[in-house]
Each structure stands twice: as C-alpha cells, then as structure tokens.
Design a protein around this motif. Structure first.
Motif: not given
Length: 250
Positions: A2-11, A14-18
C-alpha cells in the motif's frame, strides 16, 4: 504494498502538477493569478495619481532627539518599523556596529504608537545624532525622505547610508567592519549589498550607500516623494527605479 502505491501516486501527482505549471508558463497569455495581481497594482497606482497622495513630509513626527549641530562626513539615515514600544534587538546591534565603524546615525522610527508610549535606551539615544518618531506612512523611502527634509540645511554628508531593518544582521562584527571598509574603498557613486534583476536591474534598498556625486539626483527623488499606501507600490515606484535614475543621471 500500500505504501508503494501511495508513493507512486504522489510522484505521479507531483509530476503532473510540474508539467502543468511548465505548460502554462510557456503559453502566450497571462495566468489569471498573475493578471489579478497586476490588475490590483494597476488599480492602486491609478488611485494614487487620480486621488493624489500626501508628500512624505506630511506624516506626523515627534523628535526624541533633535540634530544639534551640522553633520558632514559619513552619515546614515536608518529607518526601522516599531510595532511595539521598544527597538528590535537586531536594530540595536546594527546601530552599534555603525557607531563602531565611525558612521554618524540619524534614526527614524516608523510606528503607530503614541510618542509617550515609546521607550528607547538613554545610552543609545546619546550616541545617535538625531532620533525621530514618525507616523507609519510610506515605508522606508518616505521615512528617509522625510528625515532628510527635516534636517536638509544641517546635513552635508560626503557619503550617505540608507539602511532599513528588513534584513536581520549584522551577525558578525568583524565581517561587518570589513564591509564598511569595502564601501569606503569603492569608487562607485552608488553602492549596494545585493542586486536584483526582477523586474528590472536594481540594487535592493535595505542597504544603499551614496558617495557625494550621487547625492543631488537622490535628493531630487526625495524632494518629490509621497507616502505610497502599499509595500508593492513603494517597490515598484521607488526601489526598482532608483538605480536606473542614478544611471540616467550619470
């Protein structure tokens, strides 16, 4: 997992926002937020010209210590904002370092407090050439212009410091004394600690020094200076244009 999935979603987020930020900045139109900020500044400036603004010298003043004798040589006009009844500790330290360097200081205190509420150390007051409480209008430029106007006939500096308290320091007495020596060794008519290229090239106004040749064009600005109502307007009209004014004056 689950933590890996959250980290992937956060990246991804952030990438889409940039990507979105870069895409918008490359488009040939002004973003709404920038437009609203520019529109507000334009409205404020228009209100100044349409409604008229009082000169810097219109602010109420109370002289805690008057300038007793004419001043020549190295003089500093130091402006501080005092929201409470005492000077900020870094201001007291900065004044001490100017005294140590042999600079004569006139202090102007922009404050909303009544004169009888303000407390300043007697030993510090004794070292100041003059000290004025001033109604809190127009920020640093108006305070400098007003202080100079109060004592124009008695101020004949060969080198003039304009300093405010927007930057904390000095933090190292030895380094500060070296700074004073570098200022004195400079052949430039106008010296500043930092330069800025936004929105145009200028020396930032928290610490400026003017040698004798630059004083006449500086005083020409002071003589026309008004109490602008906002910090942004003071920066736009005075700080970012002063350097160019000096360059245009030779």
């Amino acid at each position: 997992m689950l933590n890996d999935h959250v980290a992937w979603w956060q990246r991804l987020h952030l990438g889409l926002r940039e990507w979105r930020r870069r895409a918008k900045s490359s488009l040939p139109y002004v973003r709404r937020r920038v437009f609203r900020r520019l529109e507000q500044r334009h409205d404020e400036l228009a209100a100044v010209f349409l409604g008229g603004m009082p000169p810097a010298t219109s602010a109420a003043v109370h002289r805690l210590k008057d300038l007793a004798n004419p001043l020549a040589g190295e003089v500093c006009l130091f402006v501080t904002h005092a929201p409470s009844a005492t000077l900020k500790p870094q201001v007291v330290e900065h004044l001490a370092q100017l005294f140590e360097g042999g600079v004569q200081v006139l202090l102007v205190i922009n404050t909303d407090l009544p004169a009888d509420a303000f407390d300043i150390d007697a030993s510090l007051l004794a070292r100041l050439s003059a000290c004025v409480l001033r109604e809190n209008l127009g920020l640093d430029f108006a305070a400098w212009a007003h202080l100079r106007a109060l004592y124009a006939e008695r101020l004949q500096p060969t080198r003039l410091w304009l300093v405010n308290d927007s930057i904390v320091g000095p933090l190292d007495a030895t380094a500060y004394q070296r700074l004073l020596q570098r200022v004195r060794a400079s052949q430039a008519d106008m010296v500043g600690i930092t330069e800025n290229f936004d929105p145009r090239y200028h020396l930032q106004s928290f610490y400026l020094v003017f040698n004798e040749a630059a004083l006449a064009p500086l005083y020409a600005v002071f003589d026309q200076l008004v109490n602008l109502p906002t910090k942004d307007l003071v920066i736009d009209v005075y700080e970012t244009r002063l350097t160019q004014h000096l360059l245009d004056s030779g």
